[in-house]
Design a protein around this motif. Structure first.
Motif, short mmCIF file in Angstrom:
data_model
loop_
_atom_site.label_atom_id
_atom_site.label_comp_id
_atom_site.label_asym_id
_atom_site.label_seq_id
_atom_site.Cartn_x
_atom_site.Cartn_y
_atom_site.Cartn_z
N ASP A 132 42.02 16.31 19.23
CA ASP A 132 43.34 15.89 18.76
C ASP A 132 44.22 17.08 18.41
OD1 ASP A 132 42.72 13.19 19.04
OD2 ASP A 132 41.95 13.06 16.99
N HIS A 186 30.79 11.08 18.73
CA HIS A 186 32.23 10.99 18.54
C HIS A 186 32.77 9.88 19.42
CE1 HIS A 186 36.39 12.04 17.86
NE2 HIS A 186 36.57 12.09 19.16
N ASP A 187 33.35 8.89 18.81
CA ASP A 187 34.04 7.82 19.55
C ASP A 187 33.16 7.18 20.63
OD1 ASP A 187 36.30 6.24 19.75
OD2 ASP A 187 37.31 7.58 21.16
#
Length: 118
Positions: free
Chosen positions: A70, A44-45
């Motif tokens: 988020d 992730h990211d």
């Protein structure tokens, strides 16, 4: 930058552990062939989680990974709906937090926001 964290997971828990990390916003990656199929990667990211398929896997009692999501409430609900043990924790810096025990027994801290900078 933290590139990856490796955790040991019993082979029978790998698929359900991957599903839990996916609920936390991580996507499955193709592992390098050189690793012989005994590890699963998620990302992730730019940060990766490497699940090492290990008989007799060791899980720290309090050690954990922390993930900023988020949608804290939505992720909390999705984890709970998936049958995972999710417990709200004391708010810090005015933001909600929780801990989830993912398959294989590892604790993951679920955070609405990271700590404020210095």
């Amino acid at each position: 930058m933290l590139q990856h964290v490796s955790i040991e997971v019993p082979p029978d828990d790998v698929a359900s552990c991957i599903a839990a990390w996916e609920l936390l916003g991580f996507a499955r990656l193709q592992e390098p062939e050189e690793l012989g199929g005994y590890v699963s990667w998620l990302e992730h990211d730019g940060t990766q989680i490497h699940l090492i398929h290990t008989e007799g896997a060791v899980v720290p009692q309090l050690g954990h990974s922390a993930v900023v999501v988020d949608d804290f409430e939505g992720t909390f609900a999705a984890l709970s709906s998936a049958g995972l043990q999710v417990e709200a924790a004391r708010e810090l810096w005015g933001e909600p937090r929780a801990f989830v025990i993912i398959p294989g027994g590892h604790r993951v801290e679920l955070m609405a926001a990271p700590p404020p900078g210095p």
